[in-house]
Design a protein around this motif. Structure first.
Motif, PDB file in Angstrom:
ATOM      1  N   GLN A   1     -21.165  46.482  -3.857  1.00 36.01           N
ATOM      2  CA  GLN A   1     -22.105  45.456  -3.384  1.00 36.01           C
ATOM      3  C   GLN A   1     -23.364  45.441  -4.239  1.00 36.01           C
ATOM      4  O   GLN A   1     -23.842  44.381  -4.659  1.00 36.01           O
ATOM      5  N   ALA A   2     -23.927  46.622  -4.472  1.00 34.91           N
ATOM      6  CA  ALA A   2     -25.159  46.719  -5.251  1.00 34.91           C
ATOM      7  C   ALA A   2     -24.956  46.182  -6.657  1.00 34.91           C
ATOM      8  O   ALA A   2     -25.829  45.517  -7.224  1.00 34.91           O
ATOM      9  N   GLN A   3     -23.805  46.466  -7.242  1.00 32.44           N
ATOM     10  CA  GLN A   3     -23.497  45.975  -8.587  1.00 32.44           C
ATOM     11  C   GLN A   3     -23.455  44.451  -8.605  1.00 32.44           C
ATOM     12  O   GLN A   3     -23.961  43.813  -9.545  1.00 32.44           O
ATOM     13  N   LEU A   4     -22.866  43.842  -7.562  1.00 36.11           N
ATOM     14  CA  LEU A   4     -22.817  42.385  -7.478  1.00 36.11           C
ATOM     15  C   LEU A   4     -24.214  41.799  -7.320  1.00 36.11           C
ATOM     16  O   LEU A   4     -24.561  40.807  -7.969  1.00 36.11           O
ATOM     17  N   LEU A   5     -25.039  42.403  -6.466  1.00 36.27           N
ATOM     18  CA  LEU A   5     -26.402  41.914  -6.275  1.00 36.27           C
ATOM     19  C   LEU A   5     -27.182  41.933  -7.585  1.00 36.27           C
ATOM     20  O   LEU A   5     -27.872  40.972  -7.932  1.00 36.27           O
ATOM     21  N   ALA A   6     -27.070  43.045  -8.310  1.00 40.01           N
ATOM     22  CA  ALA A   6     -27.773  43.172  -9.584  1.00 40.01           C
ATOM     23  C   ALA A   6     -27.298  42.115 -10.579  1.00 40.01           C
ATOM     24  O   ALA A   6     -28.098  41.515 -11.304  1.00 40.01           O
ATOM     25  N   MET A   7     -25.992  41.859 -10.592  1.00 39.31           N
ATOM     26  CA  MET A   7     -25.461  40.857 -11.519  1.00 39.31           C
ATOM     27  C   MET A   7     -25.941  39.454 -11.147  1.00 39.31           C
ATOM     28  O   MET A   7     -26.272  38.642 -12.031  1.00 39.31           O
ATOM     29  N   LEU A   8     -25.992  39.151  -9.854  1.00 39.43           N
ATOM     30  CA  LEU A   8     -26.491  37.845  -9.423  1.00 39.43           C
ATOM     31  C   LEU A   8     -27.937  37.643  -9.873  1.00 39.43           C
ATOM     32  O   LEU A   8     -28.310  36.556 -10.329  1.00 39.43           O
ATOM     33  N   VAL A   9     -28.743  38.684  -9.749  1.00 37.33           N
ATOM     34  CA  VAL A   9     -30.142  38.610 -10.189  1.00 37.33           C
ATOM     35  C   VAL A   9     -30.211  38.356 -11.691  1.00 37.33           C
ATOM     36  O   VAL A   9     -31.019  37.542 -12.165  1.00 37.33           O
ATOM     37  N   GLN A  10     -29.362  39.025 -12.442  1.00 37.37           N
ATOM     38  CA  GLN A  10     -29.355  38.838 -13.895  1.00 37.37           C
ATOM     39  C   GLN A  10     -28.874  37.449 -14.277  1.00 37.37           C
ATOM     40  O   GLN A  10     -29.455  36.801 -15.158  1.00 37.37           O
ATOM     41  N   ILE A  11     -27.792  36.987 -13.655  1.00 30.33           N
ATOM     42  CA  ILE A  11     -27.263  35.654 -13.955  1.00 30.33           C
ATOM     43  C   ILE A  11     -28.304  34.581 -13.650  1.00 30.33           C
ATOM     44  O   ILE A  11     -28.478  33.620 -14.403  1.00 30.33           O
TER      45      ILE A  11
END
Length: 286
Positions: A114-124
């Motif tokens: 989950q945390a990895q997805l959140l971080a990627m969404l922020v980056q995208i």
């Protein structure tokens, strides 16, 4: 271990029960198919085609041939372990996760995927200004802070002082304290004060993982704070599969169920419910 799956807009609640060396499921359930939403208790109901294989992944397919009997995978302990083994988890996050595991209420922490997805969404999104409602010991907020630019800011709202102190310790250790504005208190009060301070439509991203009975209120406040094109992520929308069980009617389940229904008809946002962790809905403000 059970997991929920989604394919082509259909929502599948937990299907499998793990027994050593054997996975088997026979289950009839209900689905919600957008955009022709029906009130809860009136959903389309259909049986599932399932495979029962020794020590292998359980797959399921909707019986509606219009969906091509597409098979979807239901996570087993072995597959989930494989998934976690392929998460890029920074050492500081692993240390926080291991410390949190020794604490009361550790199940509230988001999972590494989950945390990895959140971080990627922020980056995208290229987000610079973020909000988190419900910090606990800071695993998800730290994951976000680590990928924010040096000039970025994350307003982290948490009502439990002891948990927030753990989070702040790890913000310091990770060197991201200057990017985190930790707010101790009720999130509703904090968000209202931010709106009153003229911060409306100035945030790019928000994540909610807090009191379930307050989800609609948090969402409405965040819609005022997040800019058009910004993203709001809501955790626990599948709520251990309880939302899909008509026999479950406790207040938290009913609240999440109601919130999910409301989002289906909310033209202010585009939505996608994903079966990560306990289910997350990603909303993009139009």
């Amino acid at each position: 271990m059970t997991a929920s799956v989604i394919y082509a807009g259909w929502m599948f609640p937990p299907l499998s029960t793990f027994v050593p060396n054997r996975l088997c499921c026979t289950h009839c359930t209900t689905f919600v198919k957008p955009p022709n939403f029906r009130p809860f208790g009136q959903q389309k109901s259909a049986p599932l085609t399932t495979s029962c294989l020794s020590d292998k992944a359980l797959t399921t397919a909707a019986s509606d041939h219009n969906y091509g009997n597409k098979q979807v995978i239901s996570l087993t302990p072995r597959i989930y372990d494989y998934l976690l083994a392929n998460v890029r988890e920074p050492p500081i996050l692993r240390e926080l996760r291991e410390e949190t595991a020794t604490m009361r209420g550790s199940q509230m922490q988001v999972s590494p995927d989950q945390a990895q997805l959140l971080a990627m969404l922020v980056q995208i999104l290229g987000a610079k200004r973020c909000i988190e409602v419900g910090v606990y010991t800071g695993y998800s907020s730290l994951a976000v802070a680590l990928v924010l630019p040096d000039s970025g800011i994350l307003v982290a709202c948490e009502r439990d002082k002891n948990s927030l102190e753990v989070a702040k310790k790890y913000y310091d250790r990770a060197g991201v304290s200057h990017k985190v504005d930790a707010r101790h208190g009720l999130a509703e009060d904090t968000l209202n004060s931010m709106i009153e301070n003229g911060e409306g439509c100035s945030y790019d991203f928000a994540f909610v993982d807090a009191e379930k009975r307050m989800y609609q209120e948090y969402f409405e406040l965040l819609l005022k704070l997040v800019r058009p094109g910004g993203v709001i992520v809501i955790d626990n929308v599948l709520w251990h599969g309880k939302v899909a069980d008509p026999l479950v009617d406790d207040e938290k389940t009913k609240s999440i169920r109601s919130f999910n229904r409301a989002l289906m008809d909310d033209v202010r946002v585009s939505i996608s419910m994903v079966p990560v962790g306990d289910g997350m809905t990603i909303c993009r403000k139009r």
